[in-house]
Motif scaffolding. Structure first.
Motif, PDB file in Angstrom:
ATOM      1  N   SER A 142       0.843  -1.191   0.000  1.00  0.00           N
ATOM      2  CA  SER A 142       0.000   0.000   0.000  1.00  0.00           C
ATOM      3  C   SER A 142       0.880   1.243   0.000  1.00  0.00           C
ATOM      4  CB  SER A 142      -0.919  -0.003   1.223  1.00  0.00           C
ATOM      5  OG  SER A 142      -1.835   1.062   1.128  1.00  0.00           O
ATOM      6  N   PHE A 143       0.607   2.116  -0.975  1.00  0.00           N
ATOM      7  CA  PHE A 143       1.416   3.322  -1.161  1.00  0.00           C
ATOM      8  C   PHE A 143       0.825   4.434  -0.302  1.00  0.00           C
ATOM      9  CE2 PHE A 143       2.442   7.279  -3.246  1.00  0.00           C
ATOM     10  CZ  PHE A 143       3.753   7.105  -3.636  1.00  0.00           C
ATOM     11  N   TRP A 144       1.617   4.933   0.634  1.00  0.00           N
ATOM     12  CA  TRP A 144       1.066   5.980   1.512  1.00  0.00           C
ATOM     13  C   TRP A 144       2.112   7.042   1.810  1.00  0.00           C
ATOM     14  CZ3 TRP A 144       0.090   6.032   7.420  1.00  0.00           C
ATOM     15  CH2 TRP A 144      -0.762   7.103   7.738  1.00  0.00           C
ATOM     16  N   VAL A 145       1.875   8.239   1.287  1.00  0.00           N
ATOM     17  CA  VAL A 145       2.718   9.397   1.584  1.00  0.00           C
ATOM     18  C   VAL A 145       1.776  10.433   2.192  1.00  0.00           C
ATOM     19  CG1 VAL A 145       4.307  11.114   0.638  1.00  0.00           C
ATOM     20  CG2 VAL A 145       4.192   8.836  -0.387  1.00  0.00           C
ATOM     21  N   PRO A 146       1.643  10.426   3.534  1.00  0.00           N
ATOM     22  CA  PRO A 146       0.560  11.173   4.182  1.00  0.00           C
ATOM     23  C   PRO A 146       0.567  12.674   3.921  1.00  0.00           C
ATOM     24  CG  PRO A 146       1.941  10.022   5.810  1.00  0.00           C
ATOM     25  CD  PRO A 146       2.443   9.632   4.460  1.00  0.00           C
ATOM     26  N   GLU A 147       1.724  13.274   3.664  1.00  0.00           N
ATOM     27  CA  GLU A 147       1.710  14.721   3.411  1.00  0.00           C
ATOM     28  C   GLU A 147       1.090  15.063   2.057  1.00  0.00           C
ATOM     29  OE1 GLU A 147       5.727  14.379   4.707  1.00  0.00           O
ATOM     30  OE2 GLU A 147       5.745  16.484   5.304  1.00  0.00           O
TER      31      GLU A 147
END
Ligand code: CUA
Length: 307
Positions: A142-147
């Motif tokens: 799962s690709f997650w870059v919260p900013e």
């Protein structure tokens, strides 16, 4: 997530705060009732005449209202609000830059339309819509870059996509957000948003074949790399190394980390990683080296020249 760098991430932040304050009110109200109930029970045990022991005024109706109707209303409202926020997200740009980000156990392969291929560090132009295609080479990641954006899964067989527009230059750290095995925690991704001109220069350079080795030791290193098993798994464009199991190393020296975030990119860390990857990242596909320490030094001299 609370330091958003894109419009979509700001929408997610707004949703986060609404849910946070709703949760605070719920916790406060429930805690209030709990304390009142505890006090009442205590008074009953101690037969304290100061306490009002008449039956609760609304009786069973109170249980139905506070135990089902109000929580149901809060959950349904939060759900509807979340759907509205999700619906507002995404970009209308019909000519986005398409970047393929392939999930592997346990690293990310990043492919640009002009043929540039890198790993674990995505560079994107500030202010432009970038559409990330998210396939996987093996299991679900799962690709997650919260900013920058919500998370999205890489699912075998699915054509999942995520559009990202960074409105500030900067480096944003992301992380695989779906448990994918032993080294799931070491599956870091960096997104670096660059001013458009700088991005164009970078992506053009990144598509070029590797530079020829300069130092004699690096020249040896290249020969060793091509003859040893390294070339079976890694590609270095412009050489006979065309393996596809591991990350493309054509411009390895431009990267800032090794092994999807296990170590900063330095000659010493690279030497350690090549000598025994299982020590840095147990379970990773790369086996301990068959090379002698001198040969590893030569390979490191070559790889650290690959800018
Ligand atoms: Cu990939 Cu967790």
């Amino acid at each position: 997530m609370l330091d958003p760098r894109s419009d979509d991430a700001r929408r997610v932040e707004g949703l986060w705060w609404v849910l946070f304050w709703i949760s605070c009110v719920v916790v406060a109200v429930v805690t209030g009732f709990l304390l009142a109930a505890a006090r009442r029970r205590r008074a009953e045990l101690h037969v304290d005449d100061d306490i009002d022991r008449r039956p609760v005024p609304w009786g069973d109706r109170f249980v139905v209202i506070a135990g089902a109707a109000i929580p149901g209303g809060i959950l349904a409202g939060s759900f509807a609000f979340s759907l509205t926020v999700l619906n507002d997200m995404g970009s209308a740009d019909d000519q986005p830059l398409e970047v393929e980000v392939v999930g592997h156990t346990w690293w990310w392969e990043v492919r640009y339309p002009n043929g540039a291929v890198t790993a674990n560090e995505i560079r994107i132009p500030v202010g432009e819509t970038v559409e990330l295609a998210l396939p996987t080479a093996d299991v679900i990641h799962s690709f997650w870059v919260p900013e920058l954006q919500v998370k999205k899964d890489h699912i075998p067989g699915a054509d999942n996509r995520l559009s990202v527009v960074a409105d500030h230059a900067g480096r944003f750290r992301g992380q695989c957000a779906e448990f994918c095995g032993l080294q799931h925690a070491h599956m870091e991704i960096i997104v670096e948003a660059l001013p458009a001109g700088e991005f164009d220069d970078w992506v053009e350079r990144e598509a070029e074949p590797a530079s020829e080795p300069e130092a004699a030791e690096a020249e040896d290193g290249r020969r060793i790399f091509e003859r040893a098993s390294c070339a079976g798994c890694h590609t270095i464009k412009g050489t006979s190394a065309e393996g596809t199991l591991g990350p493309d190393l054509t411009h390895l020296a431009n990267r800032e980390t090794l092994g999807a975030g296990v170590a900063p990119f330095t000659p010493g860390a690279l030497d350690d990683f090549i000598t025994d990857p299982q020590d840095d990242k147990p379970g990773v596909s790369m086996p301990p080296t068959e090379l002698t320490p001198d040969q590893v030094d030569a390979v490191v001299a070559y790889l650290t020249e690959l800018e």
